[in-house]
Design a protein around this motif. Sequence first.
Motif, PDB file in Angstrom:
ATOM      1  N   GLU A 104       0.841  -1.189   0.000  1.00 27.58           N
ATOM      2  CA  GLU A 104       0.000   0.000   0.000  1.00 27.58           C
ATOM      3  C   GLU A 104       0.880   1.244   0.000  1.00 27.58           C
ATOM      4  OE1 GLU A 104      -3.327   0.084  -0.272  1.00 27.58           O
ATOM      5  OE2 GLU A 104      -3.351  -2.120  -0.389  1.00 27.58           O
ATOM      6  N   SER A 105       0.643   2.125  -0.961  1.00 20.90           N
ATOM      7  CA  SER A 105       1.456   3.344  -1.081  1.00 20.90           C
ATOM      8  C   SER A 105       1.210   4.284   0.102  1.00 20.90           C
ATOM      9  CB  SER A 105       1.141   4.057  -2.395  1.00 20.90           C
ATOM     10  OG  SER A 105       1.461   3.236  -3.491  1.00 20.90           O
ATOM     11  N   LEU A 106       2.261   5.021   0.476  1.00 24.57           N
ATOM     12  CA  LEU A 106       2.187   5.907   1.629  1.00 24.57           C
ATOM     13  C   LEU A 106       2.531   7.340   1.250  1.00 24.57           C
ATOM     14  CD1 LEU A 106       4.026   3.707   4.310  1.00 24.57           C
ATOM     15  CD2 LEU A 106       1.574   3.802   3.816  1.00 24.57           C
ATOM     16  N   MET A 107       1.863   8.271   1.919  1.00 29.47           N
ATOM     17  CA  MET A 107       2.159   9.687   1.723  1.00 29.47           C
ATOM     18  C   MET A 107       1.994  10.405   3.061  1.00 29.47           C
ATOM     19  SD  MET A 107      -1.276  11.127  -0.202  1.00 29.47           S
ATOM     20  CE  MET A 107      -0.779  12.830  -0.002  1.00 29.47           C
ATOM     21  N   GLU A 108       2.505  11.622   3.132  1.00 29.89           N
ATOM     22  CA  GLU A 108       2.355  12.422   4.347  1.00 29.89           C
ATOM     23  C   GLU A 108       0.895  12.796   4.551  1.00 29.89           C
ATOM     24  OE1 GLU A 108       4.954  15.763   4.579  1.00 29.89           O
ATOM     25  OE2 GLU A 108       6.740  14.629   4.030  1.00 29.89           O
ATOM     26  N   SER A 120      -3.196   6.010  -2.583  1.00 27.25           N
ATOM     27  CA  SER A 120      -2.742   5.515  -3.894  1.00 27.25           C
ATOM     28  C   SER A 120      -1.832   6.509  -4.610  1.00 27.25           C
ATOM     29  CB  SER A 120      -3.946   5.184  -4.781  1.00 27.25           C
ATOM     30  OG  SER A 120      -4.757   6.336  -4.964  1.00 27.25           O
ATOM     31  N   LYS A 121      -1.879   7.785  -4.210  1.00 23.55           N
ATOM     32  CA  LYS A 121      -1.041   8.805  -4.829  1.00 23.55           C
ATOM     33  C   LYS A 121       0.340   8.901  -4.152  1.00 23.55           C
ATOM     34  CE  LYS A 121      -4.961  11.688  -6.268  1.00 23.55           C
ATOM     35  NZ  LYS A 121      -5.624  13.013  -6.133  1.00 23.55           N
ATOM     36  N   GLY A 122       0.529   8.126  -3.099  1.00 25.18           N
ATOM     37  CA  GLY A 122       1.779   8.170  -2.358  1.00 25.18           C
ATOM     38  C   GLY A 122       2.877   7.342  -3.000  1.00 25.18           C
TER      39      GLY A 122
END
Length: 240
Positions: A104-108, A120-122
């Motif tokens: 699973e993609s990660l972002m701040e 999903s944009k991470g």
Amino acid sequence: MRIEDYIIFENDDMVAINKPSGLLTLPDRHNAELSSLSGLLKKKYNEIFIVHRLDKDTSGLIIFAKHAASHKYLSKLFESREVSKFYLGIVNGILPNEKGSIKESLMEHPVQAGKMVVNSKGKTSHTDYQVKETFDLYSLVEMQIHTGRMHQIRVHMKWLGHPVAVDALYGNGKPIFLSNIKKKFKLGKYVEEERPLLGRLALHSYRLEFNGYDGQIYSLEAPLPKDMNAVLQQLRKQVR
């Protein structure tokens, strides 16, 4: 603290430390240099090079380079994902599957600084996990991370529905008490308040495998700290 007590391994190129929970890898604007692991190592070696980091509350194995050439080499190993990184964590609940892979993609977090979220944009993030032991309220899980995103294991385990125990940022943050584990627990006659067995994030970096600057293959391990071991010993007693 005596930094010598925490050295797992060292040679001319690097030093491996079993970092205690609560100690910063690097000093920040609120803390003096000697309140960080890198500061303590600089005091001992005069010059030290940071290769990778561990969260303040995560304990366990971390490597520093002793000279510029080793630093360049080891940093490249970590960046190109040529280091196998294994963690042990006590997580809440019993996982439905004994092993699995989380991609699973990660972002701040868009609002909360210092926090990460699945999005999903991470950036692409990959954690494999395998359950080592299960108990009524907790599980001991081995995690291997193939990417090195901030708080990766903590966010992925929360996404799985089983956050790392005593995680105030991604879980309920509640300490683990003996009374949570022992069915017929009684407070001592002269004890007014129960102290927790574990009052910090139950996550430990315990093994790193890589090819060293000297051409040798290394598999370094840091034993579990006393607080995590104490919890596991009590949990094991209840399933006998």
